[in-house]
Design a protein around this motif. Sequence first.
Motif, PDB file in Angstrom:
ATOM      1  N   ALA A   1       0.833  -1.208   0.000  1.00  0.00           N
ATOM      2  CA  ALA A   1       0.000   0.000   0.000  1.00  0.00           C
ATOM      3  C   ALA A   1       0.870   1.261   0.000  1.00  0.00           C
ATOM      4  CB  ALA A   1      -0.921   0.002   1.217  1.00  0.00           C
ATOM      5  N   ILE A   2       1.966   1.222   0.752  1.00  0.00           N
ATOM      6  CA  ILE A   2       2.906   2.359   0.782  1.00  0.00           C
ATOM      7  C   ILE A   2       3.558   2.542  -0.583  1.00  0.00           C
ATOM      8  CG2 ILE A   2       5.083   3.208   1.756  1.00  0.00           C
ATOM      9  CD1 ILE A   2       4.240   1.838   4.403  1.00  0.00           C
ATOM     10  N   TYR A   3       4.001   1.421  -1.181  1.00  0.00           N
ATOM     11  CA  TYR A   3       4.591   1.491  -2.523  1.00  0.00           C
ATOM     12  C   TYR A   3       3.611   2.112  -3.516  1.00  0.00           C
ATOM     13  CZ  TYR A   3       8.267  -1.804  -1.001  1.00  0.00           C
ATOM     14  OH  TYR A   3       9.315  -2.418  -0.367  1.00  0.00           O
ATOM     15  N   ALA A   4       2.340   1.696  -3.420  1.00  0.00           N
ATOM     16  CA  ALA A   4       1.320   2.197  -4.340  1.00  0.00           C
ATOM     17  C   ALA A   4       1.113   3.705  -4.164  1.00  0.00           C
ATOM     18  CB  ALA A   4       0.012   1.449  -4.130  1.00  0.00           C
ATOM     19  N   ALA A   5       1.081   4.154  -2.899  1.00  0.00           N
ATOM     20  CA  ALA A   5       0.881   5.576  -2.621  1.00  0.00           C
ATOM     21  C   ALA A   5       2.079   6.402  -3.098  1.00  0.00           C
ATOM     22  CB  ALA A   5       0.651   5.786  -1.125  1.00  0.00           C
ATOM     23  N   VAL A   6       3.283   5.927  -2.792  1.00  0.00           N
ATOM     24  CA  VAL A   6       4.506   6.622  -3.235  1.00  0.00           C
ATOM     25  C   VAL A   6       4.561   6.664  -4.763  1.00  0.00           C
ATOM     26  CG1 VAL A   6       7.023   6.498  -3.311  1.00  0.00           C
ATOM     27  CG2 VAL A   6       5.826   6.089  -1.156  1.00  0.00           C
ATOM     28  N   ALA A   7       4.213   5.537  -5.382  1.00  0.00           N
ATOM     29  CA  ALA A   7       4.232   5.466  -6.849  1.00  0.00           C
ATOM     30  C   ALA A   7       3.252   6.461  -7.459  1.00  0.00           C
ATOM     31  CB  ALA A   7       3.897   4.046  -7.301  1.00  0.00           C
ATOM     32  N   PHE A   8       2.037   6.520  -6.903  1.00  0.00           N
ATOM     33  CA  PHE A   8       0.994   7.366  -7.486  1.00  0.00           C
ATOM     34  C   PHE A   8       1.297   8.852  -7.300  1.00  0.00           C
ATOM     35  CE2 PHE A   8      -3.139   9.538  -7.401  1.00  0.00           C
ATOM     36  CZ  PHE A   8      -3.649   9.140  -8.632  1.00  0.00           C
ATOM     37  N   PHE A   9       1.613   9.242  -6.063  1.00  0.00           N
ATOM     38  CA  PHE A   9       1.821  10.660  -5.783  1.00  0.00           C
ATOM     39  C   PHE A   9       3.240  11.131  -6.114  1.00  0.00           C
ATOM     40  CE2 PHE A   9      -1.715   9.528  -2.920  1.00  0.00           C
ATOM     41  CZ  PHE A   9      -2.652  10.451  -3.371  1.00  0.00           C
ATOM     42  N   GLY A  10       4.202  10.216  -6.050  1.00  0.00           N
ATOM     43  CA  GLY A  10       5.594  10.609  -6.299  1.00  0.00           C
ATOM     44  C   GLY A  10       6.038  10.450  -7.738  1.00  0.00           C
ATOM     45  N   PHE A  11       5.354   9.592  -8.506  1.00  0.00           N
ATOM     46  CA  PHE A  11       5.781   9.337  -9.888  1.00  0.00           C
ATOM     47  C   PHE A  11       4.623   9.446 -10.885  1.00  0.00           C
ATOM     48  CE2 PHE A  11       8.960   7.480  -7.194  1.00  0.00           C
ATOM     49  CZ  PHE A  11      10.149   7.763  -7.843  1.00  0.00           C
ATOM     50  N   GLY A  12       3.484   8.826 -10.572  1.00  0.00           N
ATOM     51  CA  GLY A  12       2.358   8.873 -11.497  1.00  0.00           C
ATOM     52  C   GLY A  12       1.850  10.287 -11.721  1.00  0.00           C
ATOM     53  N   CYS A  13       1.615  11.023 -10.632  1.00  0.00           N
ATOM     54  CA  CYS A  13       1.105  12.399 -10.743  1.00  0.00           C
ATOM     55  C   CYS A  13       2.112  13.339 -11.417  1.00  0.00           C
ATOM     56  CB  CYS A  13       0.719  12.935  -9.362  1.00  0.00           C
ATOM     57  SG  CYS A  13      -0.760  12.134  -8.692  1.00  0.00           S
ATOM     58  N   PRO A  14       3.403  13.325 -11.012  1.00  0.00           N
ATOM     59  CA  PRO A  14       4.382  14.177 -11.715  1.00  0.00           C
ATOM     60  C   PRO A  14       4.508  13.846 -13.200  1.00  0.00           C
ATOM     61  CG  PRO A  14       5.263  13.490  -9.606  1.00  0.00           C
ATOM     62  CD  PRO A  14       3.999  12.716  -9.815  1.00  0.00           C
ATOM     63  N   PHE A  15       4.485  12.542 -13.547  1.00  0.00           N
ATOM     64  CA  PHE A  15       4.586  12.173 -14.954  1.00  0.00           C
ATOM     65  C   PHE A  15       3.351  12.645 -15.730  1.00  0.00           C
ATOM     66  CE2 PHE A  15       8.012   9.052 -16.190  1.00  0.00           C
ATOM     67  CZ  PHE A  15       8.848   9.401 -15.149  1.00  0.00           C
ATOM     68  N   PHE A  16       2.220  12.772 -15.038  1.00  0.00           N
ATOM     69  CA  PHE A  16       1.010  13.288 -15.658  1.00  0.00           C
ATOM     70  C   PHE A  16       1.067  14.808 -15.778  1.00  0.00           C
ATOM     71  CE2 PHE A  16      -3.285  15.096 -14.866  1.00  0.00           C
ATOM     72  CZ  PHE A  16      -3.881  14.729 -16.063  1.00  0.00           C
ATOM     73  N   ALA A  17       1.652  15.465 -14.777  1.00  0.00           N
ATOM     74  CA  ALA A  17       1.625  16.928 -14.712  1.00  0.00           C
ATOM     75  C   ALA A  17       2.701  17.598 -15.573  1.00  0.00           C
ATOM     76  CB  ALA A  17       1.783  17.385 -13.262  1.00  0.00           C
ATOM     77  N   LEU A  18       3.856  16.921 -15.743  1.00  0.00           N
ATOM     78  CA  LEU A  18       4.955  17.526 -16.499  1.00  0.00           C
ATOM     79  C   LEU A  18       4.578  17.755 -17.959  1.00  0.00           C
ATOM     80  CD1 LEU A  18       8.056  15.532 -15.196  1.00  0.00           C
ATOM     81  CD2 LEU A  18       7.619  17.973 -14.859  1.00  0.00           C
ATOM     82  N   LYS A  19       5.189  18.765 -18.542  1.00  0.00           N
ATOM     83  CA  LYS A  19       5.002  18.989 -19.974  1.00  0.00           C
ATOM     84  C   LYS A  19       5.667  17.851 -20.748  1.00  0.00           C
ATOM     85  CE  LYS A  19       4.701  24.038 -19.842  1.00  0.00           C
ATOM     86  NZ  LYS A  19       5.290  25.314 -20.333  1.00  0.00           N
ATOM     87  N   LEU A  20       5.032  17.415 -21.823  1.00  0.00           N
ATOM     88  CA  LEU A  20       5.570  16.299 -22.599  1.00  0.00           C
ATOM     89  C   LEU A  20       6.928  16.632 -23.209  1.00  0.00           C
ATOM     90  CD1 LEU A  20       2.421  14.889 -24.422  1.00  0.00           C
ATOM     91  CD2 LEU A  20       3.758  13.800 -22.626  1.00  0.00           C
TER      92      LEU A  20
END
Length: 394
Positions: free
Chosen positions: A50-69
């Motif tokens: 669950a911790i891995y999933a949270a870190v992955a989503f907020f630490g990597f998934g969201c930034p990869f979504f938010a950054l300019k392509l």
Amino acid sequence: MRRKLHYLNLNILIPYLLLVVFGIILVYSASSVILLTNGFKPDFYGVRQAIYAAVAFFGFGCPFFALKLEVFRNKKFVLWFLLISLILLAFLVLMKFFRGSSAAVNGAVGWINLGFINLQPLEIAKLALVIYLAYVLNKRDGKFTYGHVWQNLSHPAILTGFMMALVIVEPDLGGTAILFMIALVMFSVSGVPTKLALFWLISIVVGVLAVFFLVIKLNPKFLQDNYQFQRLLSFLHPFALERKGGAQLVNSYYAIHNGGLFGVGLGNSMQKRGYLPEPYTDFILSIAAEELGAVGASFLVFLLFYLMWNIMEVGIKATSQYNALICFGVTTIIFTESVFNIGAMLGLLPITGVTLPFVSYGGSSMIVLTACIGLVLNISANEKIKQAKDDNVA
């Protein structure tokens, strides 16, 4: 960011979230009995997942979504990401030669222990290869005509081969095959003539099958103590070699049989109680089949393929070659891992140690795959924004 959220692709986000939630539940269920038997807290792996999933989503998934392509198309970013992945893979090779079997897990040296997580460089290499190939192949779009294919593919092919060589030395045959499939698919959809791409595919399949049957037929002595070779023999004769490596597949069959159509109930698996090795990683789908039945396991597989279908749809509709290549590369990662894992569970493919995407326990895999999803969601949102602009202009 707000505008991107307005165009968020729920057909990708929802199945991803469902897979992650099911994964956390199944990891807890599959590992709790073993942990309790050995004097540990039964929720240890479930909480960590669950911790891995949270870190992955907020630490990597969201930034990869938010950054300019444009960040992911930047030459420096692409090369540095690729270089870091190669350095980490090379470090594993050094560990193998200097520490030998003491650094191996299940016959392979594939992890770097950082204390709070076992970093798996292969996972980083998969995404790095996808981004690198998308960058290079996009630059050479339109140049893959007869007589000029090798000229334009030689550098990325050689680099991919070098990366595969580092992985196979570990040795990790499953990981090597995944890197190969990423390159094959991305080369094939980058504009290479269809006849040539089909020729490559057929030649490779025939070659692999020929080597497979030749090795089995000759049964060379120098491979008798090799862990990967024993896995191959166990795949062919699981019941005859149950005591020598076939136990995983045999107990996977028992788990599927016990589960029937609707399962024995969540938490009630017998095979996870020390019979089935790696119940919360490689064979978590077997536990799902036992506890949730064929219906529950099929639903997980459906979610995976529904997710892949929607990622492919984004790639097919993409107006940019780069965006399309990223989507096809990410789909290849998820598809190949899923097929290898499901095939091994059913005895249709040799056991390679490949885990089930988003469901099996593992921090590195969760982080990288979530970053992949974030990147695809980014591409999907940008394509929709571009389409909306074009519609307004029209």
